[in-house]
Enzyme design. Structure first.
Site, PDB file in Angstrom:
ATOM      1  N   SER A   1      -0.678   4.456   0.557  1.00 55.02           N
ATOM      2  CA  SER A   1      -1.632   5.695   0.513  1.00 55.02           C
ATOM      3  C   SER A   1      -1.989   6.295   1.988  1.00 55.02           C
ATOM      4  O   SER A   1      -1.492   5.494   2.930  1.00 55.02           O
ATOM      5  CB  SER A   1      -2.955   5.300  -0.166  1.00 55.02           C
ATOM      6  OG  SER A   1      -4.078   6.346   0.080  1.00 55.02           O
TER       7      SER A   1
ATOM      8  N   TYR B   1     -10.554   0.244  -0.827  1.00 52.64           N
ATOM      9  CA  TYR B   1      -9.007   0.627  -1.179  1.00 52.64           C
ATOM     10  C   TYR B   1      -8.234   0.773  -0.188  1.00 52.64           C
ATOM     11  O   TYR B   1      -7.266   0.397  -0.092  1.00 52.64           O
ATOM     12  CB  TYR B   1      -9.580   1.998  -2.041  1.00 52.64           C
ATOM     13  CG  TYR B   1      -8.198   2.667  -2.293  1.00 52.64           C
ATOM     14  CD1 TYR B   1      -7.380   2.359  -3.384  1.00 52.64           C
ATOM     15  CD2 TYR B   1      -7.847   3.911  -1.456  1.00 52.64           C
ATOM     16  CE1 TYR B   1      -6.217   2.827  -3.956  1.00 52.64           C
ATOM     17  CE2 TYR B   1      -6.827   4.436  -1.976  1.00 52.64           C
ATOM     18  CZ  TYR B   1      -6.035   4.129  -2.979  1.00 52.64           C
ATOM     19  OH  TYR B   1      -4.924   4.506  -3.483  1.00 52.64           O
TER      20      TYR B   1
ATOM     21  N   LYS C   1      -4.776  -1.032   0.870  1.00 54.87           N
ATOM     22  CA  LYS C   1      -3.352  -0.115   1.195  1.00 54.87           C
ATOM     23  C   LYS C   1      -2.928  -0.658   2.740  1.00 54.87           C
ATOM     24  O   LYS C   1      -1.670  -0.404   2.796  1.00 54.87           O
ATOM     25  CB  LYS C   1      -3.865   1.254   0.956  1.00 54.87           C
ATOM     26  CG  LYS C   1      -3.852   1.647  -0.428  1.00 54.87           C
ATOM     27  CD  LYS C   1      -2.781   1.203  -1.211  1.00 54.87           C
ATOM     28  CE  LYS C   1      -2.934   1.916  -2.941  1.00 54.87           C
ATOM     29  NZ  LYS C   1      -1.739   1.427  -3.733  1.00 54.87           N
TER      30      LYS C   1
END
Ligand SMILES: NC(=O)c1ccc[n+]([C@@H]2O[C@H](COP(=O)([O-])OP(=O)(O)OC[C@H]3O[C@@H](n4cnc5c(N)ncnc54)[C@H](OP(=O)(O)O)[C@@H]3O)[C@@H](O)[C@H]2O)c1
Length: 303
Positions: A201, A214, A218
């Site tokens: 991402s 998050y 990533k």
């Protein structure tokens, strides 16, 4: 472009599929089950590849000759990627928890003359990834590419202490990718060829409020993939990092206001998942000696 590519095969349907490829590959599948737990499959795959193309590099540089497993294939980027690769003639092995969805997608691909099988897969379980990879090898003789795409994003500020969501993101986004690597690496080593494609991402490059955990997963995935690339030498390793993409991803956000804001932003600028599928297809389609390591694809309007 995948969306304009027409499969070169003809099929009599998903249950009993006879595929005649322009490279004269003949495949006979009598396909009765996609779940290897209760597999009654009597696949009598009789590929007799009599391709007359003598340019080996050119042949290898096409997704159409590859067997590709895709995790998170039941929606969004994974689904679009499976479709794009299948439209380019790849054989796809589809993994996700929602077995009905992947079976439906596999049937759609087979109805259009492609080769596809669904394998219910929860990437949090290492054995599920082993089963996904083993199915590719058992059914189609090898695994050329693993697209580690499955991921979740129940984002929230750290102060909300949504610790279960943190754990879930670590389990799916990081541990799930590690499980994929652990399952495919021995197969790639044995074959002396293979390609890991991992969907990270833009959060791996830029951390914003609300996305700390998050982004951490990533960033970790990006680091693992770079370490993998340096260690494995003759295998290919690609990280594809999308910006905002129009998928179901934002549905997991718990706070209704935050979710509404995210959905509004998504609807204003997000890319169609086919843009990411195109990037993955590009990396997969390169000749064996070309290893596309990182691709970042954002909406032009995204900062
Ligand atoms: N959409 C974006 O803006 C965006 C941006 C950057 C990166 N990404 C990344 O893109 C990837 C795909 O997300 P998406 O946007 O396509 O979202 P999506 O539409 O929600 O798709 C997520 C996929 O992951 C699968 N999945 C979730 N948990 C799983 C588990 N435990 N085991 C197996 N599969 C699981 C889901 O299938 P099941 O629920 O059926 O298992 C689904 O197929 C993710 O890694 C995400 O982090 C997305």
């Amino acid at each position: 472009m995948p969306s304009t590519t027409t499969p070169t095969s003809t099929s009599t349907g998903p249950a009993t599929t006879t595929t005649t490829d322009t490279d004269t590959t003949t495949t006979t599948d009598t396909d009765t089950d996609t779940d290897t737990d209760t597999d009654t499959d009597t696949d009598t795959d009789t590929d007799t590849d009599t391709d007359t193309d003598t340019d080996t590099d050119t042949v290898k540089a096409q997704p159409r000759n590859k067997v590709i497993a895709v995790t998170g294939a039941s929606s969004g980027i994974g689904r679009a990627t499976a479709l794009a690769l299948a439209q380019h003639g790849a054989t796809v092995v589809l993994g996700a928890r929602r077995g009905d969805r992947i079976e439906q997608l596999a049937a759609e691909i087979r109805e259009n003359g492609g080769r596809a099988v669904g394998v219910p897969t929860d990437v949090r379980r290492r054995t599920d990834l082993v089963r996904l990879v083993d199915t590719a090898v058992a059914r189609f003789g090898r695994l050329d590419v693993l697209v580690n795409n499955a991921g979740i994003g129940p984002i929230s500020p750290l102060e909300d202490l949504r610790v279960d969501d943190w754990d879930d993101m670590i389990d799916v986004n990081l541990r799930g990718v590690l499980h994929g690597i652990a399952a495919a690496l021995p197969v790639f080593r044995r074959q002396e060829a293979g390609h890991f494609v991992t969907v990270a991402s833009t959060a791996a490059y830029r951390t914003v409020p609300g996305q700390a955990v998050y982004a951490a997963t990533k960033t970790a995935v990006r680091t693992v993939c770079e370490g993998l690339r340096q260690e494995v030498g003759d295998l290919r390793v690609t990280i594809v990092s999308p910006g905002f993409v129009h998928t179901d991803f934002a549905d997991a956000v718990a706070d209704p206001d935050a979710r509404a804001a995210l959905l509004a932003r998504r609807d204003a600028m997000a890319l169609d998942p086919t843009s990411i599928a195109d990037a993955i297809t590009y990396a997969v389609a390169q000749p064996d000696q070309v290893d596309v390591n990182e691709i970042v694809v954002r909406p032009t309007a995204q900062r």
